[in-house]
Write a protein that holds these residues in place. Sequence first.
Motif, PDB file in Angstrom:
ATOM      1  N   MET A 128       0.837  -1.202   0.000  1.00 58.85           N
ATOM      2  CA  MET A 128       0.000   0.000   0.000  1.00 58.85           C
ATOM      3  C   MET A 128       0.871   1.251   0.000  1.00 58.85           C
ATOM      4  O   MET A 128       1.982   1.246   0.508  1.00 58.85           O
ATOM      5  N   ALA A 129       0.336   2.332  -0.606  1.00 61.22           N
ATOM      6  CA  ALA A 129       1.095   3.579  -0.707  1.00 61.22           C
ATOM      7  C   ALA A 129       0.212   4.752  -0.318  1.00 61.22           C
ATOM      8  O   ALA A 129      -1.019   4.645  -0.243  1.00 61.22           O
ATOM      9  N   ASP A 130       0.857   5.883  -0.085  1.00 62.07           N
ATOM     10  CA  ASP A 130       0.122   7.093   0.267  1.00 62.07           C
ATOM     11  C   ASP A 130      -0.703   7.595  -0.921  1.00 62.07           C
ATOM     12  O   ASP A 130      -0.261   7.524  -2.075  1.00 62.07           O
ATOM     13  N   LEU A 131      -1.903   8.120  -0.605  1.00 66.25           N
ATOM     14  CA  LEU A 131      -2.614   8.955  -1.560  1.00 66.25           C
ATOM     15  C   LEU A 131      -2.078  10.366  -1.356  1.00 66.25           C
ATOM     16  O   LEU A 131      -2.173  10.917  -0.253  1.00 66.25           O
ATOM     17  N   VAL A 132      -1.483  10.922  -2.396  1.00 69.45           N
ATOM     18  CA  VAL A 132      -0.859  12.240  -2.279  1.00 69.45           C
ATOM     19  C   VAL A 132      -1.566  13.221  -3.209  1.00 69.45           C
ATOM     20  O   VAL A 132      -1.570  13.045  -4.429  1.00 69.45           O
ATOM     21  N   VAL A 133      -2.174  14.232  -2.626  1.00 69.33           N
ATOM     22  CA  VAL A 133      -2.822  15.312  -3.364  1.00 69.33           C
ATOM     23  C   VAL A 133      -1.954  16.552  -3.162  1.00 69.33           C
ATOM     24  O   VAL A 133      -1.758  16.995  -2.035  1.00 69.33           O
ATOM     25  N   LYS A 134      -1.418  17.091  -4.250  1.00 69.46           N
ATOM     26  CA  LYS A 134      -0.425  18.169  -4.108  1.00 69.46           C
ATOM     27  C   LYS A 134      -0.835  19.415  -4.892  1.00 69.46           C
ATOM     28  O   LYS A 134      -1.066  19.363  -6.107  1.00 69.46           O
ATOM     29  N   ASN A 135      -0.968  20.508  -4.172  1.00 63.37           N
ATOM     30  CA  ASN A 135      -1.140  21.849  -4.759  1.00 63.37           C
ATOM     31  C   ASN A 135      -2.284  21.906  -5.774  1.00 63.37           C
ATOM     32  O   ASN A 135      -2.144  22.475  -6.863  1.00 63.37           O
ATOM     33  N   ILE A 136      -3.429  21.342  -5.394  1.00 69.01           N
ATOM     34  CA  ILE A 136      -4.573  21.316  -6.301  1.00 69.01           C
ATOM     35  C   ILE A 136      -5.253  22.684  -6.355  1.00 69.01           C
ATOM     36  O   ILE A 136      -5.598  23.277  -5.330  1.00 69.01           O
ATOM     37  N   ARG A 137      -5.428  23.163  -7.591  1.00 77.94           N
ATOM     38  CA  ARG A 137      -6.146  24.407  -7.853  1.00 77.94           C
ATOM     39  C   ARG A 137      -7.286  24.085  -8.808  1.00 77.94           C
ATOM     40  O   ARG A 137      -7.095  23.370  -9.802  1.00 77.94           O
ATOM     41  N   LEU A 138      -8.479  24.624  -8.497  1.00 74.17           N
ATOM     42  CA  LEU A 138      -9.652  24.264  -9.301  1.00 74.17           C
ATOM     43  C   LEU A 138     -10.625  25.427  -9.341  1.00 74.17           C
ATOM     44  O   LEU A 138     -10.900  26.054  -8.301  1.00 74.17           O
ATOM     45  N   GLN A 139     -11.143  25.690 -10.538  1.00 69.88           N
ATOM     46  CA  GLN A 139     -12.118  26.756 -10.725  1.00 69.88           C
ATOM     47  C   GLN A 139     -13.460  26.181 -11.136  1.00 69.88           C
ATOM     48  O   GLN A 139     -13.536  25.201 -11.876  1.00 69.88           O
ATOM     49  N   LEU A 140     -14.529  26.800 -10.625  1.00 65.85           N
ATOM     50  CA  LEU A 140     -15.894  26.456 -11.026  1.00 65.85           C
ATOM     51  C   LEU A 140     -16.646  27.755 -11.281  1.00 65.85           C
ATOM     52  O   LEU A 140     -16.694  28.621 -10.402  1.00 65.85           O
ATOM     53  N   GLY A 141     -17.218  27.886 -12.479  1.00 66.47           N
ATOM     54  CA  GLY A 141     -17.966  29.094 -12.793  1.00 66.47           C
ATOM     55  C   GLY A 141     -17.131  30.358 -12.709  1.00 66.47           C
ATOM     56  O   GLY A 141     -17.638  31.427 -12.340  1.00 66.47           O
ATOM     57  N   ILE A 147      -2.365  14.377  -8.426  1.00 65.95           N
ATOM     58  CA  ILE A 147      -3.025  13.410  -7.562  1.00 65.95           C
ATOM     59  C   ILE A 147      -2.474  12.036  -7.920  1.00 65.95           C
ATOM     60  O   ILE A 147      -2.490  11.646  -9.097  1.00 65.95           O
ATOM     61  N   GLN A 148      -1.987  11.290  -6.924  1.00 66.06           N
ATOM     62  CA  GLN A 148      -1.453   9.968  -7.219  1.00 66.06           C
ATOM     63  C   GLN A 148      -1.442   9.088  -5.983  1.00 66.06           C
ATOM     64  O   GLN A 148      -1.528   9.566  -4.853  1.00 66.06           O
ATOM     65  N   ILE A 149      -1.390   7.780  -6.224  1.00 66.17           N
ATOM     66  CA  ILE A 149      -1.167   6.792  -5.166  1.00 66.17           C
ATOM     67  C   ILE A 149       0.093   6.031  -5.551  1.00 66.17           C
ATOM     68  O   ILE A 149       0.118   5.308  -6.552  1.00 66.17           O
ATOM     69  N   GLY A 150       1.132   6.194  -4.756  1.00 69.40           N
ATOM     70  CA  GLY A 150       2.406   5.572  -5.091  1.00 69.40           C
ATOM     71  C   GLY A 150       2.877   6.044  -6.451  1.00 69.40           C
ATOM     72  O   GLY A 150       2.950   7.238  -6.731  1.00 69.40           O
ATOM     73  N   ASP A 151       3.169   5.092  -7.345  1.00 69.35           N
ATOM     74  CA  ASP A 151       3.637   5.427  -8.685  1.00 69.35           C
ATOM     75  C   ASP A 151       2.490   5.612  -9.684  1.00 69.35           C
ATOM     76  O   ASP A 151       2.723   5.976 -10.838  1.00 69.35           O
ATOM     77  N   LYS A 152       1.247   5.356  -9.239  1.00 66.32           N
ATOM     78  CA  LYS A 152       0.105   5.481 -10.138  1.00 66.32           C
ATOM     79  C   LYS A 152      -0.425   6.905 -10.097  1.00 66.32           C
ATOM     80  O   LYS A 152      -0.994   7.346  -9.100  1.00 66.32           O
ATOM     81  N   VAL A 153      -0.225   7.623 -11.178  1.00 66.18           N
ATOM     82  CA  VAL A 153      -0.648   9.030 -11.257  1.00 66.18           C
ATOM     83  C   VAL A 153      -2.068   9.109 -11.811  1.00 66.18           C
ATOM     84  O   VAL A 153      -2.355   8.584 -12.893  1.00 66.18           O
ATOM     85  N   PHE A 154      -2.955   9.767 -11.066  1.00 66.58           N
ATOM     86  CA  PHE A 154      -4.340   9.947 -11.508  1.00 66.58           C
ATOM     87  C   PHE A 154      -4.495  11.236 -12.308  1.00 66.58           C
ATOM     88  O   PHE A 154      -5.255  11.291 -13.273  1.00 66.58           O
ATOM     89  N   PHE A 155      -3.777  12.257 -11.850  1.00 70.13           N
ATOM     90  CA  PHE A 155      -3.955  13.572 -12.477  1.00 70.13           C
ATOM     91  C   PHE A 155      -2.641  14.337 -12.464  1.00 70.13           C
ATOM     92  O   PHE A 155      -1.989  14.469 -11.424  1.00 70.13           O
ATOM     93  N   ASP A 156      -2.253  14.813 -13.637  1.00 69.41           N
ATOM     94  CA  ASP A 156      -1.044  15.632 -13.776  1.00 69.41           C
ATOM     95  C   ASP A 156      -1.152  16.384 -15.095  1.00 69.41           C
ATOM     96  O   ASP A 156      -0.810  15.852 -16.163  1.00 69.41           O
TER      97      ASP A 156
END
Length: 351
Positions: free
Chosen positions: A1-14, A60-69
């Motif tokens: 198991m690895a850390d879920l790492v969310v780093k410096n997320i910026r998001l705009q809506l409307g 956004i990633q878990i270990g070496d698996k990148v979800f968002f970049d």
Amino acid sequence: MADLVVKNIRLQLGGLEILKGVSVTVPPGKVVALLGPSGSGKTTLLRAVAGLETPHAGTIQIGDKVFFDPEHKIDLPAEKRGLGLVFQSYALWPHRSVFDNVAYGLKLRGVAADEIKTRVGATLGKIGLAHLAERYPHQLSGGQQQRVALARALVYEPAVILLDEPLSNLDAKLREEARAWLRQLIVSLNLSALCVTHDQVEAMAIADRVTLLNAGEVEQEGTPTALYNEPASQFAAEFMGSNNRLEGTLVEKTGMQAEIDVGGYRLTGAARTKSETGQKATAVIRLERVTFTDAPGPNRIPMTLATQMYLGERWEAVFTRGDIMVRSYTQARMKPGTAYVEFPPDHLWIF
């Protein structure tokens, strides 16, 4: 198991920036609560992790698996992230049994019937609903429906469970019981979870660490005890627990201590303020830290008992003096009259 790492997320809506560079880490086998008022960005962050919202910056990633970049043009769809998501509304299909609700996602993925039966049966057993497998959602209590929604997420054996206000649809009494059950389940199954809540009691009870959000930014992050006992800002102090707020003027600030004038009375407390002497300041103290006596002394203000309320396991007393109002807990009903309300310096934060 690895850390879920969310780093410096910026998001705009409307056209509005909802998340302004938020980072959070969920270690294996730990629960992290995203806590904050409505509009702070906690649900938006959870949806971004799930793949239901698209940030414009961060990773956004878990270990070496990148979800968002975005820099590497990576944005995995929700179904490929391998995360379990429990919605606030539970989103159960009313025309399907408990078994079929939990099994539906596995069927869509083409899992063999025998394996589906085994995995669903095992998952329902873990959450104590095996005997209700053939019932329909309308035949279940609110707490049981919540368990079914959790089972539907757990059946995939995800790396991390995402919980969006998991107990908010339950009444107060059932919510207390479900809180204890959910924490026990998380611990016993060694789950990793990211949980959104606006209820600070729920966050402290369920989570190993709390990330407090304020207007799309991280106000403070740490263990529940750290956030409760050592708030880093006035916002954090007032958001956690039940508090008294005393407005006054900063008289003195020396090292770790400060002194504030409140209605002509000087109170000493822990210095958290950036104000200068003579400027306005605010003192914050938890209700359970306020005491009272029948004699004058340091950090005491003579006040009149205005009213008191029976809470079951204790009473809540309300004291007043001019425009000053202070609340405190007591173990027994008080006699009407005047008392010297005391604010212990170690528990009075001056901002």
